[in-house]
Enzyme design. Structure first.
Site, PDB file in Angstrom:
ATOM      1  N   PRO A  35     -13.342 -18.096   5.159  1.00  0.00           N
ATOM      2  CA  PRO A  35     -11.926 -17.852   4.856  1.00  0.00           C
ATOM      3  C   PRO A  35     -11.026 -18.397   5.977  1.00  0.00           C
ATOM      4  O   PRO A  35     -11.374 -18.308   7.151  1.00  0.00           O
ATOM      5  CB  PRO A  35     -11.821 -16.326   4.785  1.00  0.00           C
ATOM      6  CG  PRO A  35     -13.209 -15.807   4.784  1.00  0.00           C
ATOM      7  CD  PRO A  35     -14.116 -16.866   5.282  1.00  0.00           C
ATOM      8  N   VAL A  36      -9.909 -18.996   5.576  1.00  0.00           N
ATOM      9  CA  VAL A  36      -8.992 -19.612   6.556  1.00  0.00           C
ATOM     10  C   VAL A  36      -8.079 -18.544   7.158  1.00  0.00           C
ATOM     11  O   VAL A  36      -7.698 -17.576   6.484  1.00  0.00           O
ATOM     12  CB  VAL A  36      -8.148 -20.701   5.830  1.00  0.00           C
ATOM     13  CG1 VAL A  36      -7.085 -21.291   6.738  1.00  0.00           C
ATOM     14  CG2 VAL A  36      -9.067 -21.812   5.326  1.00  0.00           C
ATOM     15  N   ALA A  94      -8.621 -16.149   9.220  1.00  0.00           N
ATOM     16  CA  ALA A  94      -9.196 -14.813   9.073  1.00  0.00           C
ATOM     17  C   ALA A  94     -10.011 -14.402  10.292  1.00  0.00           C
ATOM     18  O   ALA A  94     -10.732 -13.412  10.256  1.00  0.00           O
ATOM     19  CB  ALA A  94     -10.068 -14.776   7.819  1.00  0.00           C
ATOM     20  N   GLY A  95      -9.940 -15.180  11.371  1.00  0.00           N
ATOM     21  CA  GLY A  95     -10.682 -14.825  12.589  1.00  0.00           C
ATOM     22  C   GLY A  95     -12.132 -15.247  12.557  1.00  0.00           C
ATOM     23  O   GLY A  95     -12.925 -14.859  13.416  1.00  0.00           O
ATOM     24  N   LEU A  96     -12.520 -16.075  11.556  1.00  0.00           N
ATOM     25  CA  LEU A  96     -13.929 -16.456  11.425  1.00  0.00           C
ATOM     26  C   LEU A  96     -14.207 -17.893  11.884  1.00  0.00           C
ATOM     27  O   LEU A  96     -15.276 -18.440  11.621  1.00  0.00           O
ATOM     28  CB  LEU A  96     -14.399 -16.265   9.978  1.00  0.00           C
ATOM     29  CG  LEU A  96     -14.518 -14.812   9.505  1.00  0.00           C
ATOM     30  CD1 LEU A  96     -14.961 -14.756   8.054  1.00  0.00           C
ATOM     31  CD2 LEU A  96     -15.495 -14.020  10.351  1.00  0.00           C
ATOM     32  N   GLY A  97     -13.232 -18.502  12.533  1.00  0.00           N
ATOM     33  CA  GLY A  97     -13.482 -19.820  13.139  1.00  0.00           C
ATOM     34  C   GLY A  97     -13.523 -20.961  12.139  1.00  0.00           C
ATOM     35  O   GLY A  97     -14.219 -21.953  12.362  1.00  0.00           O
ATOM     36  N   SER A  98     -12.761 -20.854  11.036  1.00  0.00           N
ATOM     37  CA  SER A  98     -12.834 -21.889   9.994  1.00  0.00           C
ATOM     38  C   SER A  98     -12.468 -23.270  10.545  1.00  0.00           C
ATOM     39  O   SER A  98     -13.148 -24.257  10.246  1.00  0.00           O
ATOM     40  CB  SER A  98     -11.928 -21.532   8.819  1.00  0.00           C
ATOM     41  OG  SER A  98     -10.597 -21.400   9.254  1.00  0.00           O
ATOM     42  N   ASP A 141     -14.402 -20.403  20.320  1.00  0.00           N
ATOM     43  CA  ASP A 141     -14.764 -20.663  18.917  1.00  0.00           C
ATOM     44  C   ASP A 141     -15.617 -21.931  18.795  1.00  0.00           C
ATOM     45  O   ASP A 141     -16.692 -21.911  18.189  1.00  0.00           O
ATOM     46  CB  ASP A 141     -13.506 -20.820  18.042  1.00  0.00           C
ATOM     47  CG  ASP A 141     -12.798 -19.502  17.798  1.00  0.00           C
ATOM     48  OD1 ASP A 141     -13.122 -18.526  18.501  1.00  0.00           O
ATOM     49  OD2 ASP A 141     -11.925 -19.437  16.917  1.00  0.00           O
TER      50      ASP A 141
HETATM   51  C1  MEV Z   1      -9.881 -16.546  18.420  1.00  0.00           C
HETATM   52  O1  MEV Z   1     -11.125 -16.521  17.737  1.00  0.00           O
HETATM   53  C2  MEV Z   1      -9.943 -15.717  19.657  1.00  0.00           C
HETATM   54  C3  MEV Z   1      -8.677 -15.675  20.508  1.00  0.00           C
HETATM   55  O2  MEV Z   1      -9.071 -15.053  21.725  1.00  0.00           O
HETATM   56  C4  MEV Z   1      -8.096 -17.046  20.773  1.00  0.00           C
HETATM   57  C5  MEV Z   1      -8.964 -17.910  21.673  1.00  0.00           C
HETATM   58  O3  MEV Z   1      -9.853 -17.414  22.335  1.00  0.00           O
HETATM   59  O4  MEV Z   1      -8.676 -19.127  21.729  1.00  0.00           O
HETATM   60  C6  MEV Z   1      -7.612 -14.802  19.869  1.00  0.00           C
END
Ligand code: MEV
Length: 313
Positions: free
Chosen positions: A101-102, A104-108, A152
């Site tokens: 998912p874009v 969404a914190g999953l590194g898309s 990421d």
């Molecule tokens: C993003 O997955 C994590 C953050 O800490 C940003 C980053 O580390 O570049 C929010």
């Protein structure tokens, strides 16, 4: 020449997001259930640089030259071309798909960059080492948000649980006892860059508060690493929840994430937190295998749009 295929996993940050941007350590793991995929096929054309890119998930169908200079896809392709010192690219069609998912914190974004860099280098007959792939993906991360920590692209390139600190070589984590993480999506898209920029602004206005929060998160990360290395899953869960409370104080949680965190804990998780940029995206919960079905159901009932489980080993 036949087609060339490459793929890269998604990722979650177990501990330390946001603080990692300011040089504190963090722990991240790959999520192989969701993946970005890149297929490159030759096309009949007699001109060089006839490079077409299609990414049906984001309704993209374009010639390379039509992409903005700062487009991460263009950055990756041009980086590979420069590193290989090629004055032109052979005609090709690049097809990008992803189940990650874009926003969404999953590194898309990082996963697409890694898969694209690998596929292209292989297609051109010059596979590149992981270190170079990781650097290329990091340059593309800059265009997603100006100040990426690099976590990421690193965890996605090496596809292993790792301890990461900006500017230092990453360290592989020794997971003493495998454990399960349930990942529940709020369904709210939240571009990491916007949240990182907001944290930066707030930190400028209130450096003491933010530096103290980063410091506490850094301590949790160091302790969590020991717990992972010693197989203390129960205490590791409590650390997740503590990390979440600090992220909440930082202002990067939201009602929907807090509800999913509380739901997971109420359903029997050892602990839970938001993961990634926050203000939407995903929540992660640590649980024993017996509790997985009831936590999954509870998260769905509480509004999670997708719930997946991954085993960390
Ligand atoms: C993003 O997955 C994590 C953050 O800490 C940003 C980053 O580390 O570049 C929010």
């Amino acid at each position: 020449m036949t087609g060339i295929f490459a793929t890269a996993p998604g990722k979650i940050i177990l501990f330390g997001e946001h603080a990692v941007v300011y040089g504190y350590p963090a722990i991240a793991v790959p999520v192989n259930q969701v993946r970005a995929k890149v297929l490159i096929l030759p096309i009949p054309a007699n001109k060089p640089d006839e490079v077409y890119i299609e990414a049906p998930d984001i309704h993209l169908n374009s010639h390379l030259n039509q992409l903005a200079f700062k487009d991460p896809l263009r950055i990756v392709i041009e980086e590979v071309q420069n590193i290989l010192r090629l004055s032109y690219l052979p005609p090709m069609r690049i097809r990008i798909t992803s189940t990650i998912p874009v926003a969404a914190g999953l590194g898309s974004g990082a996963a697409v960059s890694v898969a694209l860099a690998r596929a292209l280098a292989n297609y051109l007959g010059h596979p590149l080492p992981d270190e170079t792939i990781c650097q290329i993906a990091f340059r593309a991360e800059h265009s997603y948000h100006g100040t990426p920590s690099g976590i990421d692209n690193t965890v996605i390139t090496y596809n292993q649980p790792l301890f990461f600190q900006k500017g230092k070589p990453y360290e592989l984590l020794g997971v003493e006892k495998p454990f399960f993480i349930v990942i529940g999506n709020t369904g709210i898209a939240s571009p990491t860059g916007e949240v990182v920029a907001e944290v930066r602004k707030n930190r400028e206005q209130n450096p003491e508060k933010y530096n103290a929060l980063f410091e506490k998160i850094g301590q949790i990360v160091l302790y969590a690493r020991k717990l992972i290395e010693h197989g203390n899953v129960v205490d590791l869960g409590s650390m997740l929840t503590e990390n979440h409370c600090l992220l909440k104080e930082m202002g990067v949680s939201c009602k929907e994430l807090d509800i999913l965190v509380e739901t997971a804990i109420h359903a029997g998780a050892y602990g839970a937190k938001l993961s990634g940029g926050g203000k939407g995206g995903n929540m992660i919960a640590l649980a024993s295998s017996e509790k997985l079905p009831q936590i999954t159901q509870a998260l769905r009932d509480a509004g999670a749009t997708t719930v997946i489980t991954t085993e960390i080993r």
